[in-house]
Design a protein around this motif. Structure first.
Motif, PDB file in Angstrom:
ATOM      1  N   ALA A  16     -32.525 -27.223   1.039  1.00  0.00           N
ATOM      2  CA  ALA A  16     -32.408 -26.115   0.134  1.00  0.00           C
ATOM      3  C   ALA A  16     -33.560 -26.255  -0.927  1.00  0.00           C
ATOM      4  O   ALA A  16     -34.088 -25.169  -1.436  1.00  0.00           O
ATOM      5  CB  ALA A  16     -30.888 -25.871  -0.487  1.00  0.00           C
ATOM      6  N   ALA A  17     -33.703 -27.321  -1.512  1.00  0.00           N
ATOM      7  CA  ALA A  17     -34.486 -27.375  -2.841  1.00  0.00           C
ATOM      8  C   ALA A  17     -36.066 -27.290  -2.061  1.00  0.00           C
ATOM      9  O   ALA A  17     -36.796 -26.465  -2.872  1.00  0.00           O
ATOM     10  CB  ALA A  17     -34.499 -29.074  -3.227  1.00  0.00           C
ATOM     11  N   ARG A  18     -36.594 -27.682  -0.820  1.00  0.00           N
ATOM     12  CA  ARG A  18     -37.708 -27.625  -0.371  1.00  0.00           C
ATOM     13  C   ARG A  18     -38.002 -26.094   0.064  1.00  0.00           C
ATOM     14  O   ARG A  18     -38.925 -25.610  -0.193  1.00  0.00           O
ATOM     15  CB  ARG A  18     -37.761 -28.448   0.869  1.00  0.00           C
ATOM     16  CG  ARG A  18     -38.240 -29.938   0.583  1.00  0.00           C
ATOM     17  CD  ARG A  18     -38.576 -30.462   1.797  1.00  0.00           C
ATOM     18  NE  ARG A  18     -37.553 -30.807   2.717  1.00  0.00           N
ATOM     19  CZ  ARG A  18     -36.667 -31.681   2.919  1.00  0.00           C
ATOM     20  NH1 ARG A  18     -36.779 -32.561   1.719  1.00  0.00           N
ATOM     21  NH2 ARG A  18     -35.610 -31.995   3.619  1.00  0.00           N
ATOM     22  N   MET A  19     -36.680 -25.406   0.392  1.00  0.00           N
ATOM     23  CA  MET A  19     -36.988 -23.998   0.874  1.00  0.00           C
ATOM     24  C   MET A  19     -37.179 -23.203  -0.445  1.00  0.00           C
ATOM     25  O   MET A  19     -37.913 -22.357  -0.544  1.00  0.00           O
ATOM     26  CB  MET A  19     -35.515 -23.513   1.645  1.00  0.00           C
ATOM     27  CG  MET A  19     -35.401 -23.999   2.690  1.00  0.00           C
ATOM     28  SD  MET A  19     -33.893 -23.441   3.737  1.00  0.00           S
ATOM     29  CE  MET A  19     -34.038 -21.710   3.866  1.00  0.00           C
ATOM     30  N   MET A  20     -36.330 -23.303  -1.361  1.00  0.00           N
ATOM     31  CA  MET A  20     -36.288 -22.752  -2.786  1.00  0.00           C
ATOM     32  C   MET A  20     -37.929 -22.942  -3.471  1.00  0.00           C
ATOM     33  O   MET A  20     -38.327 -22.100  -3.655  1.00  0.00           O
ATOM     34  CB  MET A  20     -35.770 -23.226  -3.898  1.00  0.00           C
ATOM     35  CG  MET A  20     -34.045 -22.680  -3.753  1.00  0.00           C
ATOM     36  SD  MET A  20     -33.050 -23.256  -5.030  1.00  0.00           S
ATOM     37  CE  MET A  20     -31.497 -23.269  -4.147  1.00  0.00           C
ATOM     38  N   VAL A  61     -38.463 -19.247  -5.301  1.00  0.00           N
ATOM     39  CA  VAL A  61     -37.023 -18.708  -5.742  1.00  0.00           C
ATOM     40  C   VAL A  61     -36.152 -19.614  -6.486  1.00  0.00           C
ATOM     41  O   VAL A  61     -36.202 -21.013  -6.067  1.00  0.00           O
ATOM     42  CB  VAL A  61     -36.380 -17.942  -4.534  1.00  0.00           C
ATOM     43  CG1 VAL A  61     -37.229 -16.943  -3.910  1.00  0.00           C
ATOM     44  CG2 VAL A  61     -35.855 -18.815  -3.422  1.00  0.00           C
ATOM     45  N   GLY A  62     -35.169 -19.242  -7.305  1.00  0.00           N
ATOM     46  CA  GLY A  62     -34.270 -19.952  -7.815  1.00  0.00           C
ATOM     47  C   GLY A  62     -32.808 -19.964  -7.283  1.00  0.00           C
ATOM     48  O   GLY A  62     -31.911 -20.628  -7.593  1.00  0.00           O
ATOM     49  N   SER A  63     -32.694 -19.434  -6.174  1.00  0.00           N
ATOM     50  CA  SER A  63     -31.466 -19.073  -5.429  1.00  0.00           C
ATOM     51  C   SER A  63     -31.598 -18.930  -4.079  1.00  0.00           C
ATOM     52  O   SER A  63     -32.422 -18.147  -3.745  1.00  0.00           O
ATOM     53  CB  SER A  63     -30.342 -18.634  -6.211  1.00  0.00           C
ATOM     54  OG  SER A  63     -30.732 -17.104  -6.028  1.00  0.00           O
ATOM     55  N   LEU A  64     -30.540 -19.473  -3.144  1.00  0.00           N
ATOM     56  CA  LEU A  64     -30.691 -18.980  -1.756  1.00  0.00           C
ATOM     57  C   LEU A  64     -29.219 -18.623  -1.061  1.00  0.00           C
ATOM     58  O   LEU A  64     -28.117 -19.430  -1.678  1.00  0.00           O
ATOM     59  CB  LEU A  64     -31.190 -20.086  -0.831  1.00  0.00           C
ATOM     60  CG  LEU A  64     -32.424 -20.417  -1.008  1.00  0.00           C
ATOM     61  CD1 LEU A  64     -32.671 -21.968  -0.046  1.00  0.00           C
ATOM     62  CD2 LEU A  64     -33.429 -19.512  -0.403  1.00  0.00           C
ATOM     63  N   PRO A  65     -29.007 -17.412  -0.493  1.00  0.00           N
ATOM     64  CA  PRO A  65     -27.839 -17.394   0.237  1.00  0.00           C
ATOM     65  C   PRO A  65     -27.575 -18.287   1.106  1.00  0.00           C
ATOM     66  O   PRO A  65     -28.355 -18.719   1.823  1.00  0.00           O
ATOM     67  CB  PRO A  65     -27.799 -15.967   0.949  1.00  0.00           C
ATOM     68  CG  PRO A  65     -29.352 -15.794   0.768  1.00  0.00           C
ATOM     69  CD  PRO A  65     -30.126 -16.600  -0.179  1.00  0.00           C
ATOM     70  N   ILE A  66     -26.248 -18.628   1.210  1.00  0.00           N
ATOM     71  CA  ILE A  66     -25.759 -19.734   2.232  1.00  0.00           C
ATOM     72  C   ILE A  66     -25.141 -19.048   3.505  1.00  0.00           C
ATOM     73  O   ILE A  66     -24.356 -18.132   3.320  1.00  0.00           O
ATOM     74  CB  ILE A  66     -24.626 -20.427   1.610  1.00  0.00           C
ATOM     75  CG1 ILE A  66     -25.334 -21.351   0.436  1.00  0.00           C
ATOM     76  CG2 ILE A  66     -24.204 -21.644   2.688  1.00  0.00           C
ATOM     77  CD1 ILE A  66     -24.193 -22.160  -0.186  1.00  0.00           C
ATOM     78  N   CYS A  67     -25.708 -19.082   4.546  1.00  0.00           N
ATOM     79  CA  CYS A  67     -25.123 -18.391   5.762  1.00  0.00           C
ATOM     80  C   CYS A  67     -24.591 -19.397   6.865  1.00  0.00           C
ATOM     81  O   CYS A  67     -25.264 -20.281   6.907  1.00  0.00           O
ATOM     82  CB  CYS A  67     -26.411 -17.734   6.440  1.00  0.00           C
ATOM     83  SG  CYS A  67     -26.943 -16.172   5.379  1.00  0.00           S
ATOM     84  N   GLY A  68     -23.639 -18.689   7.517  1.00  0.00           N
ATOM     85  CA  GLY A  68     -22.788 -19.704   8.434  1.00  0.00           C
ATOM     86  C   GLY A  68     -23.898 -19.534   9.861  1.00  0.00           C
ATOM     87  O   GLY A  68     -24.652 -18.568   9.903  1.00  0.00           O
ATOM     88  N   ASN A  69     -23.223 -20.105  10.970  1.00  0.00           N
ATOM     89  CA  ASN A  69     -23.742 -20.173  12.179  1.00  0.00           C
ATOM     90  C   ASN A  69     -23.621 -18.578  12.675  1.00  0.00           C
ATOM     91  O   ASN A  69     -24.311 -18.203  13.618  1.00  0.00           O
ATOM     92  CB  ASN A  69     -23.085 -21.007  13.177  1.00  0.00           C
ATOM     93  CG  ASN A  69     -23.450 -22.442  12.502  1.00  0.00           C
ATOM     94  OD1 ASN A  69     -24.408 -22.719  12.097  1.00  0.00           O
ATOM     95  ND2 ASN A  69     -22.346 -23.289  12.994  1.00  0.00           N
ATOM     96  N   ASP A  70     -22.799 -17.916  12.127  1.00  0.00           N
ATOM     97  CA  ASP A  70     -22.580 -16.597  12.390  1.00  0.00           C
ATOM     98  C   ASP A  70     -23.542 -15.327  11.852  1.00  0.00           C
ATOM     99  O   ASP A  70     -23.452 -14.360  11.906  1.00  0.00           O
ATOM    100  CB  ASP A  70     -21.208 -15.850  12.327  1.00  0.00           C
ATOM    101  CG  ASP A  70     -20.824 -16.084  11.082  1.00  0.00           C
ATOM    102  OD1 ASP A  70     -21.479 -16.655   9.997  1.00  0.00           O
ATOM    103  OD2 ASP A  70     -19.464 -15.798  10.687  1.00  0.00           O
ATOM    104  N   ASP A  71     -24.460 -16.154  10.946  1.00  0.00           N
ATOM    105  CA  ASP A  71     -25.343 -15.348   9.996  1.00  0.00           C
ATOM    106  C   ASP A  71     -24.585 -14.388   8.980  1.00  0.00           C
ATOM    107  O   ASP A  71     -25.195 -13.623   8.501  1.00  0.00           O
ATOM    108  CB  ASP A  71     -26.283 -14.377  10.869  1.00  0.00           C
ATOM    109  CG  ASP A  71     -27.235 -15.256  11.688  1.00  0.00           C
ATOM    110  OD1 ASP A  71     -27.756 -16.264  11.469  1.00  0.00           O
ATOM    111  OD2 ASP A  71     -27.847 -14.914  12.751  1.00  0.00           O
ATOM    112  N   VAL A 117     -26.289 -20.716  -3.399  1.00  0.00           N
ATOM    113  CA  VAL A 117     -26.797 -22.108  -4.194  1.00  0.00           C
ATOM    114  C   VAL A 117     -27.972 -21.640  -4.852  1.00  0.00           C
ATOM    115  O   VAL A 117     -28.779 -21.069  -4.527  1.00  0.00           O
ATOM    116  CB  VAL A 117     -27.075 -23.191  -3.114  1.00  0.00           C
ATOM    117  CG1 VAL A 117     -28.321 -22.870  -1.922  1.00  0.00           C
ATOM    118  CG2 VAL A 117     -27.407 -24.677  -3.815  1.00  0.00           C
ATOM    119  N   THR A 118     -27.850 -22.444  -6.144  1.00  0.00           N
ATOM    120  CA  THR A 118     -28.877 -22.202  -7.135  1.00  0.00           C
ATOM    121  C   THR A 118     -29.630 -23.376  -7.578  1.00  0.00           C
ATOM    122  O   THR A 118     -29.087 -24.480  -7.346  1.00  0.00           O
ATOM    123  CB  THR A 118     -28.221 -21.506  -8.389  1.00  0.00           C
ATOM    124  OG1 THR A 118     -27.515 -22.577  -9.045  1.00  0.00           O
ATOM    125  CG2 THR A 118     -27.353 -20.301  -8.139  1.00  0.00           C
TER     126      THR A 118
END
Length: 138
Positions: free
Chosen positions: A24-28, A33-43, A49-50
């Protein structure tokens, strides 16, 4: 009347519920960005997560970011707005939860994000100031 869909950033990159805090940190960092939505396998949206979560709940807690799942970091309360919600509803949600970014869903699917910076382009100075003050209480 302006609605969430009119001002949101369409599309949002999700971090998967089983991905690690390190991922998540690498993606941010990559997305700046300072946050990312968390999605399940069902999208479907499962949480957020911030960068603050990464610092306080992982680093300061002495956890290994490569072993800590982002699902451990979500506070369990799913806060979002619907794409057809009014800007007033978006502002009320941000204020009530003292957050700066809000995922936007349409028929249960994540379709975008709204940040205070997006609202800044649509609000007068007084109203923007009130919003910033309201979400900055803690």
């Amino acid at each position: 009347m302006t609605i969430a869909r009119d001002i949101m950033h369409a599309g949002a990159t999700c971090v998967g519920i089983d991905q690690t805090a390190a991922e998540a940190a690498r993606m941010m960092a990559d997305l700046d960005v300072g946050s990312l939505p968390i999605c399940g396998n069902d999208d479907k949206l499962k949480g957020m997560v911030t960068d603050r979560d990464l610092v306080l709940k992982v680093m300061a807690a002495g956890k290994n970011p490569a072993e800590c799942s982002v699902s451990e970091l979500s506070n369990g309360q799913l806060v979002y707005a619907k794409a057809d919600d009014t800007v007033d509803t978006v502002i009320s949600t941000l204020t009530a939860h003292q957050i700066r970014r809000l995922p936007i869903i349409d028929e249960g699917t994540l379709v975008g994000m709204i940040a205070i910076s997006d609202l800044a382009r649509h609000l007068d100075d007084r109203r923007l100031g009130e919003l910033v003050e309201a979400v900055s209480q803690n």
